[in-house]
Design a protein around this motif. Structure first.
Motif, mmCIF file in Angstrom:
data_model
loop_
_atom_site.group_PDB
_atom_site.id
_atom_site.type_symbol
_atom_site.label_atom_id
_atom_site.label_comp_id
_atom_site.label_asym_id
_atom_site.label_seq_id
_atom_site.Cartn_x
_atom_site.Cartn_y
_atom_site.Cartn_z
ATOM 1 N N ILE A 40 0.857 -1.178 0.000
ATOM 2 C CA ILE A 40 0.000 0.000 0.000
ATOM 3 C C ILE A 40 0.897 1.233 0.000
ATOM 4 N N THR A 41 0.746 2.070 -1.018
ATOM 5 C CA THR A 41 1.527 3.298 -1.073
ATOM 6 C C THR A 41 0.620 4.485 -0.791
ATOM 7 N N ILE A 42 1.108 5.401 0.017
ATOM 8 C CA ILE A 42 0.331 6.582 0.408
ATOM 9 C C ILE A 42 1.102 7.837 0.030
ATOM 10 N N PHE A 43 0.461 8.717 -0.711
ATOM 11 C CA PHE A 43 1.049 10.011 -1.019
ATOM 12 C C PHE A 43 0.579 11.012 0.025
ATOM 13 N N ASN A 44 1.526 11.647 0.705
ATOM 14 C CA ASN A 44 1.224 12.651 1.725
ATOM 15 C C ASN A 44 1.605 14.024 1.184
ATOM 16 N N SER A 45 0.664 14.960 1.142
ATOM 17 C CA SER A 45 0.958 16.304 0.647
ATOM 18 C C SER A 45 1.017 17.329 1.776
ATOM 19 N N LYS A 46 1.036 16.836 3.002
ATOM 20 C CA LYS A 46 1.099 17.737 4.170
ATOM 21 C C LYS A 46 2.470 17.554 4.829
ATOM 22 N N MET A 47 3.405 18.392 4.442
ATOM 23 C CA MET A 47 4.807 18.230 4.818
ATOM 24 C C MET A 47 5.034 18.096 6.316
ATOM 25 N N GLU A 48 4.281 18.887 7.102
ATOM 26 C CA GLU A 48 4.559 18.933 8.535
ATOM 27 C C GLU A 48 4.241 17.644 9.285
ATOM 28 N N ILE A 49 3.556 16.704 8.635
ATOM 29 C CA ILE A 49 3.272 15.430 9.312
ATOM 30 C C ILE A 49 3.965 14.247 8.636
ATOM 31 N N GLN A 50 4.947 14.513 7.775
ATOM 32 C CA GLN A 50 5.611 13.428 7.071
ATOM 33 C C GLN A 50 6.322 12.467 8.023
ATOM 34 N N ASP A 51 7.024 13.001 9.010
ATOM 35 C CA ASP A 51 7.715 12.134 9.972
ATOM 36 C C ASP A 51 6.732 11.233 10.707
ATOM 37 N N GLN A 52 5.602 11.825 11.133
ATOM 38 C CA GLN A 52 4.582 11.051 11.843
ATOM 39 C C GLN A 52 3.978 9.984 10.929
ATOM 40 N N MET A 53 3.770 10.340 9.673
ATOM 41 C CA MET A 53 3.196 9.391 8.714
ATOM 42 C C MET A 53 4.133 8.204 8.499
ATOM 43 N N GLU A 54 5.413 8.473 8.369
ATOM 44 C CA GLU A 54 6.381 7.397 8.144
ATOM 45 C C GLU A 54 6.458 6.459 9.347
ATOM 46 N N LYS A 55 6.453 7.040 10.542
ATOM 47 C CA LYS A 55 6.506 6.236 11.762
ATOM 48 C C LYS A 55 5.251 5.382 11.885
ATOM 49 N N MET A 56 4.105 5.985 11.607
ATOM 50 C CA MET A 56 2.833 5.264 11.673
ATOM 51 C C MET A 56 2.826 4.104 10.688
ATOM 52 N N ALA A 57 3.338 4.347 9.471
ATOM 53 C CA ALA A 57 3.336 3.310 8.440
ATOM 54 C C ALA A 57 4.129 2.087 8.884
ATOM 55 N N ASP A 67 2.338 -4.214 3.954
ATOM 56 C CA ASP A 67 3.467 -3.336 3.665
ATOM 57 C C ASP A 67 2.952 -1.955 3.259
ATOM 58 N N VAL A 68 3.115 -0.967 4.147
ATOM 59 C CA VAL A 68 2.641 0.395 3.879
ATOM 60 C C VAL A 68 3.837 1.337 3.781
ATOM 61 N N LYS A 69 3.900 2.090 2.696
ATOM 62 C CA LYS A 69 4.957 3.064 2.493
ATOM 63 C C LYS A 69 4.346 4.440 2.243
ATOM 64 N N VAL A 70 4.970 5.471 2.836
ATOM 65 C CA VAL A 70 4.473 6.836 2.687
ATOM 66 C C VAL A 70 5.493 7.667 1.922
ATOM 67 N N TYR A 71 5.003 8.456 0.968
ATOM 68 C CA TYR A 71 5.883 9.290 0.149
ATOM 69 C C TYR A 71 5.416 10.738 0.178
ATOM 70 N N TYR A 72 6.369 11.650 0.053
ATOM 71 C CA TYR A 72 6.044 13.078 0.016
ATOM 72 C C TYR A 72 6.752 13.721 -1.169
ATOM 73 N N SER A 73 6.124 14.713 -1.768
ATOM 74 C CA SER A 73 6.751 15.478 -2.834
ATOM 75 C C SER A 73 6.406 16.948 -2.655
ATOM 76 N N SER A 74 7.376 17.815 -2.909
ATOM 77 C CA SER A 74 7.143 19.254 -2.804
ATOM 78 C C SER A 74 6.561 19.830 -4.096
ATOM 79 N N ASP A 75 6.456 18.995 -5.136
ATOM 80 C CA ASP A 75 5.839 19.448 -6.383
ATOM 81 C C ASP A 75 4.351 19.684 -6.160
ATOM 82 N N THR A 76 3.724 20.425 -7.068
ATOM 83 C CA THR A 76 2.283 20.605 -6.953
ATOM 84 C C THR A 76 1.626 19.228 -7.041
#
Length: 430
Positions: A40-57, A67-76
């Motif tokens: 399961i891949t999750i796109f996170n667009s809220k930068m300030e919770i990326q660390d929490q999202m990765e730990k939760m995953a 298997d859950v993976k979280v990804y972040y991008s600064s692109d639109t």
């Protein structure tokens, strides 16, 4: 199901290119999902919770055996997701803004109408009777206040409901100034604050926001004589005239303004509960909150905050996502709503305001507590989610001129009218 549901779809489909690319995704698709059918891949667009999202995953993966993976991008959001669809590797779950749900859902999202959590919120996004957008949190805006600083001068408990009218607010400002607080307010000069948050309330507080935008676009609205524009600008003038940085308003730094508010040097600043991430970096007063923007009005808008769902999850419907992945994705969303650990993740770990009524955990920060209170009482004016992408940059620059005293209100109104006449908007009824 959503406060947005009844609104007409006004606003350019900012991601039309996304759709065009998405339709080509099948061409040359590598079928990569086959080797990752349980991931399961999750796109996170809220930068300030990326660390929490990765730990939760990591913890969720270990506990659930998925298997859950979280990804972040600064692109639109639209541009980033377009590349994923083009490569045949869409995220299982994507976190997007409301306008992205409206633009992408029919083409790329799973109908979640049958999910039990739909009945636990009024912030889900539905299109043509189908629920596509899962609300992650609630954010709202209004006038942030430092009750401790106010009470230090007035000598009485601060009750924001006593200052819902502009007249009563002016009286309080005078009292604060007489008590030694020379400049009781701060105004953020950022274009996203002025034209992405304050100005939109002129649209959002109309009886029919979509119809109002239609009139602006057609050139049939005299904004300077509009009651709501006049009311909100009258309030803005009080904030502007009592601004600690009035002599250099467009040079004021956000961090300085928020520090002054946090530490009680000023008492009021327009903003939202997201500002807590800045305020909590300083020696803040414990007794703070958000109140409605004071206005001399009888439409009850001065008793409500403006806000709603701020980020939304949708589950991919393409052939590149397996039914097993979609099943696990739905289970994850239900975990966020119904499981105590999921509820705690949203409220305690991410410091967000849950949009679900069955999550009764106390919000940790004072601004979030205010938002939660107004949300629970049904006192939120819905966000207008169809602003063109250049709205806050173009009109933010105009609003900054007004803030700096370089143009008058009539000039600002004319600039707003001119913008909407040529704005790229489209109308389609739901």
């Amino acid at each position: 199901m959503s406060n947005h549901k009844s609104w007409k779809k006004i606003g350019a489909l900012a991601v039309s290119s996304f759709l065009a690319v998405g339709m080509l995704a099948a061409c040359g698709s590598s079928g990569s999902s086959a080797s990752n059918s349980d991931k399961i891949t999750i796109f996170n667009s809220k930068m300030e919770i990326q660390d929490q999202m990765e730990k939760m995953a990591k913890e969720y993966s270990k506990e659930k055996g998925v298997d859950v993976k979280v990804y972040y991008s600064s692109d639109t959001v639209a541009a980033h997701l377009a590349t994923k669809y083009a490569s045949g590797e869409p995220y299982t779950i994507s976190m997007v803004d409301a306008k992205d749900v409206y633009s992408l859902a029919k083409e790329h999202a799973v109908d979640l109408s049958d999910q039990s959590w739909v009945k636990q919120t009024d912030q889900a996004i539905s299109i043509d009777g189908k629920t596509y957008g899962f609300p992650v949190s609630i954010e709202a805006r209004g006038l942030i206040y430092n009750a401790s600083a106010i009470e230090k001068i007035t000598g009485k408990t601060f009750d924001p409901t006593e200052y819902q009218t502009l007249d009563s607010f002016k009286t309080l400002i005078k009292e604060l100034k007489a008590g030694g607080m020379k400049t009781p307010t701060g105004v953020m000069k950022e274009d996203w604050s002025l034209a992405g948050h304050y100005l939109p309330q002129v649209y959002e507080e109309q009886s029919d926001p979509a119809a109002f935008i239609e009139k602006l676009h057609a050139g049939d609205e005299n904004l300077n004589s509009n009651a709501k524009f006049t009311s909100l600008m009258n309030t803005f003038d009080v904030l502007k005239d009592n601004n600690y940085a009035a002599s250099s308003a467009i040079s004021a730094e956000r961090e300085v303004t928020e520090q002054k508010l946090a530490e009680g040097e000023i008492a009021f600043m327009f903003g939202g509960n997201w500002d807590w991430s800045v305020i909590n970096q300083y020696d803040y007063s414990k007794d703070m909150g958000i109140m409605p923007v004071p206005q001399n009005t009888n439409d009850e808008s001065n008793t409500k905050l403006v806000g709603g769902g701020s980020k939304y999850f949708f589950i991919d419907s393409s052939k590149d996502t397996s039914d097993t992945q979609r099943k696990e994705a739905k289970a994850f969303l239900n975990w966020l709503v119904d499981d105590k650990e999921g509820q705690s993740f949203i409220v305690d770990d991410c410091s967000l305001v849950s949009p679900f009524t069955n999550n009764t955990l106390a919000v940790s920060d004072p601004l979030g507590k205010s938002v939660k209170q107004y949300a629970d009482e049904g006192k939120l004016i819905p966000n207008y989610n169809y602003l063109p992408d250049d709205h806050y940059s173009v009109l933010g620059a105009e609003f900054q001129k007004y803030l700096a005293g370089q143009e008058n209100r009539a000039d600002l109104a004319t600039a707003i009218e001119s913008y909407w006449k040529s704005a790229k908007v489209s109308s389609s009824a739901e």
